[in-house]
Write an enzyme that holds these catalytic residues in place. Sequence first.
Site, mmCIF file in Angstrom:
data_model
loop_
_atom_site.group_PDB
_atom_site.id
_atom_site.type_symbol
_atom_site.label_atom_id
_atom_site.label_comp_id
_atom_site.label_asym_id
_atom_site.label_seq_id
_atom_site.Cartn_x
_atom_site.Cartn_y
_atom_site.Cartn_z
ATOM 1 N N HIS A 116 77.188 66.370 -1.044
ATOM 2 C CA HIS A 116 77.312 67.646 -1.681
ATOM 3 C C HIS A 116 78.241 68.505 -0.982
ATOM 4 O O HIS A 116 78.272 68.517 0.258
ATOM 5 C CB HIS A 116 75.675 68.284 -1.508
ATOM 6 N N ASP A 193 70.725 66.127 5.276
ATOM 7 C CA ASP A 193 70.508 66.896 4.018
ATOM 8 C C ASP A 193 69.384 66.368 3.204
ATOM 9 O O ASP A 193 69.555 65.517 2.534
ATOM 10 C CB ASP A 193 71.915 67.050 3.367
ATOM 11 N N GLN A 196 67.603 66.425 -1.799
ATOM 12 C CA GLN A 196 67.095 65.634 -2.913
ATOM 13 C C GLN A 196 65.788 64.768 -2.562
ATOM 14 O O GLN A 196 65.464 63.897 -3.314
ATOM 15 C CB GLN A 196 68.369 64.891 -3.567
ATOM 16 N N LYS A 219 64.085 73.462 -4.910
ATOM 17 C CA LYS A 219 64.241 71.861 -5.795
ATOM 18 C C LYS A 219 62.841 71.496 -5.451
ATOM 19 O O LYS A 219 62.580 70.296 -6.084
ATOM 20 C CB LYS A 219 65.135 71.165 -5.330
ATOM 21 N N CYS A 359 78.845 69.263 -7.720
ATOM 22 C CA CYS A 359 79.169 69.924 -6.446
ATOM 23 C C CYS A 359 79.474 68.298 -5.597
ATOM 24 O O CYS A 359 79.100 68.574 -4.337
ATOM 25 C CB CYS A 359 78.023 70.743 -5.877
#
Lengths: 403, 149
Positions: A116, A193, A196, A219, A359
Amino acid sequence: MTNPFRADFPLLKELDIAFLDSAATSQRPVSVIEAEKHYYERYNANPLRGFYDLAQEATQRYEEAREAVRAFLNAAGAEEIIFTRNTTESINLVAYSWALSHLRPGDEMLITISEHHSNILPWQMAAERTGAKLRYVFCREDGSYDPADVENAFTDKVRLAAAGYVSNVTGQLGPVRQMTELVHRNGGVMLVDAAQAAPHMPLDVQLMDADFLAFSGHKLLAPMGIGVLYGKKALLSDMPPFLRGGEMIDSVRQQDATFAELPHCFEAGTVNGAGAEGLRAAIGYLNGAGFEQVEALELALTEQALSGLSALPHVRVIGGKTAGEHHGILAFLVEGVHPHDVSAILNDDRVAVRAGHHCAQPLHTYLGIRSSTRASIAFYNTPEDIARFLESVSSIRRKMGLG
Amino acid sequence: MANTFYNEILIDHNQNPYHKHALPDANMTLEGVNPSCGDDIILQLKVEDGVIRDGSFEGDGCAISQASADIMLDMIVGKPVEEAKRLSALFLKMIRGGCTPDEIEELEEAGALSDISHMPARVKCAVLGWHTMEEMLAGRSQRATTEKM
């Protein structure tokens, strides 16, 4: 309706919408919305400052939220949990604080092509300012990573590696474990990261041996404006402050200052107490639901959506062939129809999806795609949501005059 | 409005854009982009004695951006530059919801895009071609972007 969780989400009860954009932001259960409201009704004072009872309570609630995050990630200590606004701010914190103070010309940073933008741009900045080089490891056509490619991309100059745990375009797992191992051989650090991943699967920062891990509350059923950076204490202790100002100090003189202990030295200014309260409630909700059930529901819905899309002529799903590789994320192309038009037609049928490059422009460019449409699934979706989505997708080419 | 927005005029111009090709004898070329969604066109015009003799576009974008650019070229080719500027101002006025029915009539096929005034997410798609032409005719050579409108 058989989904036991759907009724907890006021927006999904209120609106007739198949919400398939949870990878952008999730919906919130009533318990989270109430927790944030209750904070302002019952605990509101500026945390970490006042000496009166209410301020102490606000501080206590805030630190209890930190403890909830620590347990959620199985971090060794609560001082390793820093509250930020979101994943982007968490990664920027590491780039500005760790990278600028540790990287030198000739050093290398290695990231994956699937990242991202929030896990690319901070490193571009660090490269520009330190003279370190930013390098990439490239995926296969289905978005997965060949361990040999990862191994070959590593040199002994790599001092920082960063990768998404789950890609926000293909849904594939990134080569997090392998990169962690390889960068540690160089004495470097690994940033994960988990934006997600955190909402969909259990994470254990000690087990994965990550040096830094970032995720966003919004999220993960929590309010917007609260995010998390996990960092190993030994690393955080050795890092200069990122933002400077209120309540991150030990003492301030006219020309200089000394800073507070971890984690408060990284939380300058008034913190998001109500957001932290909401995040704590969100973690409570997920723990109550159980990741086993969350994963099973999401996998079944992903299977339904993937097999439905695969059966449609002129539709191509980006990424792996099996639902298990997608982690609820299905980016796809409809031949002859631009993703913005795909999304507009789905919108007319009350299906919410994202269109664009999500993104992740370098990944799209690498895969030879300008943009795509992305449906992303959460456990509060239903088979009816997926059916409506598939029905609408199957009508798109006809509506655009393509038969 | 649901589903009827993609009307025959739009679909036809998107499917069979008459002006989507290179224009080797063009004397003006400008790229226009919608940074937020990635629409990207290259507009080319051949202007002589203050008249737009020919025009074309190339690039990638949604049906609205492509159809709008094609319709625009249908309307402006053969017209004086000043008339193209007037039509462009009128088109932008329509997209902002400020046109009378008579004015929309004057925009011929471009009137098929009048519903865009109720769709804020698609305004930039519709105006990309027009905005790029305005920048070009104003003598600007920097890539036109709808971000700075």
